[in-house]
Design an enzyme around this catalytic site. Structure first.
Site, PDB file in Angstrom:
ATOM      1  CD  GLU A 261      19.434 -33.345 114.701  1.00 26.94           C
ATOM      2  OE1 GLU A 261      19.424 -32.538 115.641  1.00 26.94           O
ATOM      3  OE2 GLU A 261      18.387 -33.818 114.221  1.00 26.94           O
ATOM      4  CG  HIS A 279      16.286 -30.629 115.559  1.00 28.64           C
ATOM      5  ND1 HIS A 279      16.916 -31.690 116.157  1.00 28.64           N
ATOM      6  CD2 HIS A 279      15.075 -30.529 116.185  1.00 28.64           C
ATOM      7  CE1 HIS A 279      16.140 -32.206 117.092  1.00 28.64           C
ATOM      8  NE2 HIS A 279      15.012 -31.520 117.120  1.00 28.64           N
TER       9      HIS A 279
END
Length: 529
Positions: A261, A279
């Protein structure tokens, strides 16, 4: 007298400052600006951060007055907890601030994947009226498989039950009786994969759970299954999921987390039936406010010298200097116990022997318990919530002490009785002036090996050639052995190998070793902070 200085290094809600109250001097800085942070933290007694501020060893060294690092959130990736502990700085977070928020997002992804809501919304806003293309499926009377029945998994189960779903779960650390009380049927992972119409993942990310929902697992599911991962990236193997979607072995997926990420170009985004979010599990105003208020209260308690429920590295209050070095050892013994047991014990005994017992050693029990659940639950485990996790799982915990320790100055043992009646134990001690952590006993086997970040434990029937086979397989996998101890009760009887290695042993390699040597058990454990 001047007031203690509380440094707020990132934007927090006004309610956070209100919760601190009038007893502190509040200062602000831009925590993402390194020079500004290092200058400001030098005079701080406490610092409040979110995710953008990196409180590493350099920052802690610059903070000569610092007593508390407070992270207004769950994760602690941006805090060097080991360096803080060494410096005597308490680290606190807000472990329960986002559990409802995270559960609600998982529920949202389940509904979205079932009814194609994001895809239909995007098409409509693009001027397309495609009712037939986005026909979905009902949740009612479908089976939801919850992989990981911790706090968030349980919240999801409870909420989706209201949709009329049948809830099953896989969690080797929850006893069947406890699950039955919650109205959830426990299954093996294979059974869950084979029977579930929807699967939602709520596990911590560990070497054992990494890639758990991988290619093998995704060949066992129904082709109509929809999979949601709002826990940790990497638990669902993204390459395997891509293949399953492409081949029609999985109908859809909802993802909030990714192996790497930020993630903006995943091959999974090619599929219209994949719903992705960046997220967002903790991203609600309510969760952020709860987190800020929670850590503000912890800062007040810590600076007043009181017990801090959400401290992740120290209990708070006075801990005897002779006891303090045993905290990380007890925690690591707890983690090793869980790796060896493969489940949560029905009864757990923490036994402390030697000179150290002239002090209050209750914190060693808490530290061991913290380690036991470290790799079991998705939430951050603290000295205060660890007993709650034990209580929720019906684990009876007992601390015993004795001043007698014939073989070692001090000895800590974590011993648990499993549901099968088997007893697993691991013992350790601290050696020398540098307090080197050593394992000195596994069950009835006496060993003497320094604790390391990467370890493995293998039980097998004693015979020639095992060590050579082990070395060959690990060598072919380019895994270097740092230390090894072989112990046996008698020639030709049960033997034990304890290994320390330079890196994580992949599950496939460990399974190959177990098969080649005929091991009755083969467990790996990574003990990095």
């Amino acid at each position: 007298m001047s007031k203690p200085v509380v440094l707020i290094a990132e934007e927090l809600s006004p309610a956070t400052v209100d919760a601190l109250g009038p007893d502190f001097e509040i200062r602000h800085c831009d925590g993402a600006n390194r020079a500004e942070l290092l200058s400001a933290i030098a005079e701080a007694d406490a610092i409040l951060i979110r995710s953008a501020t990196k409180v590493d060893a350099e920052a802690i060294a610059a903070a000569t007055r610092l007593r508390v690092v407070a992270r207004a959130g769950v994760g602690l990736d941006n805090v060097d907890v080991a360096a803080a502990t060494k410096a005597g700085v308490m680290v606190v977070n807000a472990p329960t601030s986002n559990i409802v928020t995270a559960a609600e997002l998982a529920c949202g992804l389940l509904v979205a994947t079932a009814r194609n809501i994001p895809q239909a919304n995007a098409a409509l806003k693009n001027g397309e009226w495609k009712r037939s293309k986005y026909t979905g499926v009902e949740l009612s009377e479908k089976t939801l498989g919850v992989v990981g029945l911790g706090r968030i998994g349980l919240l999801v189960a409870q909420r989706m039950a209201a949709f009329g779903m049948k809830i099953v779960a896989y969690d080797p650390y929850v006893q069947a009786a406890r699950a039955a009380q919650l109205g959830v049927k426990l299954l093996t992972l294979d059974e869950l994969l084979e029977t579930s119409d929807f699967i939602t993942v709520h596990l911590p990310k560990t070497p054992e759970t990494l890639g758990l929902i991988g290619d093998e697992a995704l060949h066992k599911v129904k082709p109509s299954v929809r999979i949601v991962n709002a826990a940790r990236g990497g638990i669902v193997d993204e390459a395997a999921l891509h293949s399953a979607l492409k081949e029609g072995r999985v109908a859809g997926a909802g993802l909030d987390v990714y192996a790497s990420e930020p993630c903006t170009d995943s091959p999974l985004f090619e599929f219209d039936q994949v719903v992705g979010t960046p997220h967002l599990g903790a991203s609600t105003g309510e969760a952020q406010e709860k987190a800020g208020i929670s850590v503000a209260r912890s800062v007040r308690l810590a600076l007043a010298g009181e017990l801090v429920p959400d401290a992740v590295n120290v209990q708070g209050g006075v801990i005897a200097e002779d006891v303090r070095p045993g905290l990380p050892l007890a925690e690591r013994l707890g983690r090793i116990f869980t790796a060896l047991a493969g489940e949560v014990a029905q009864r757990l005994d923490v036994e402390v022997r030697g000179e150290i017992t002239q002090h209050d050693v209750k914190v060693l029990e808490l530290s061991a318990l913290k380690g036991v659940f470290e790799d079991v639950v998705a939430e951050t485990v603290s000295y205060v919530n660890a007993p709650l996790f034990a209580q929720e799982r019906g684990v009876e915990v007992r601390l015993t002490t004795s001043s007698e320790s014939p073989d070692h100055r001090n000895l800590i043992t974590v011993r648990g009785t499993l549901t099968s009646g088997d007893v697993i134990s691991v013992s350790g001690t601290l050696a020398g002036p540098k307090h080197q952590q050593k394992i000195v006993g596994i069950g009835e086997h006496t060993v003497d090996l320094a604790v390391a970040d990467h370890m493995a434990f293998l039980r097998y029937t004693d015979r020639p050639g095992v060590v050579g086979t082990l070395g060959r397989i690990l060598g072919e996998a380019e895994i270097n052995i740092a230390g090894m101890q072989v112990a046996r009760a008698e020639e030709g009887g049960e033997a034990l190998i304890v290994l320390t290695v330079d890196g994580t042993i992949p599950s496939a390699v460990l399974n190959e070793v177990a098969e080649e040597i005929g091991a009755t058990s083969a467990r790996g454990v990574d003990l990095m902070p």
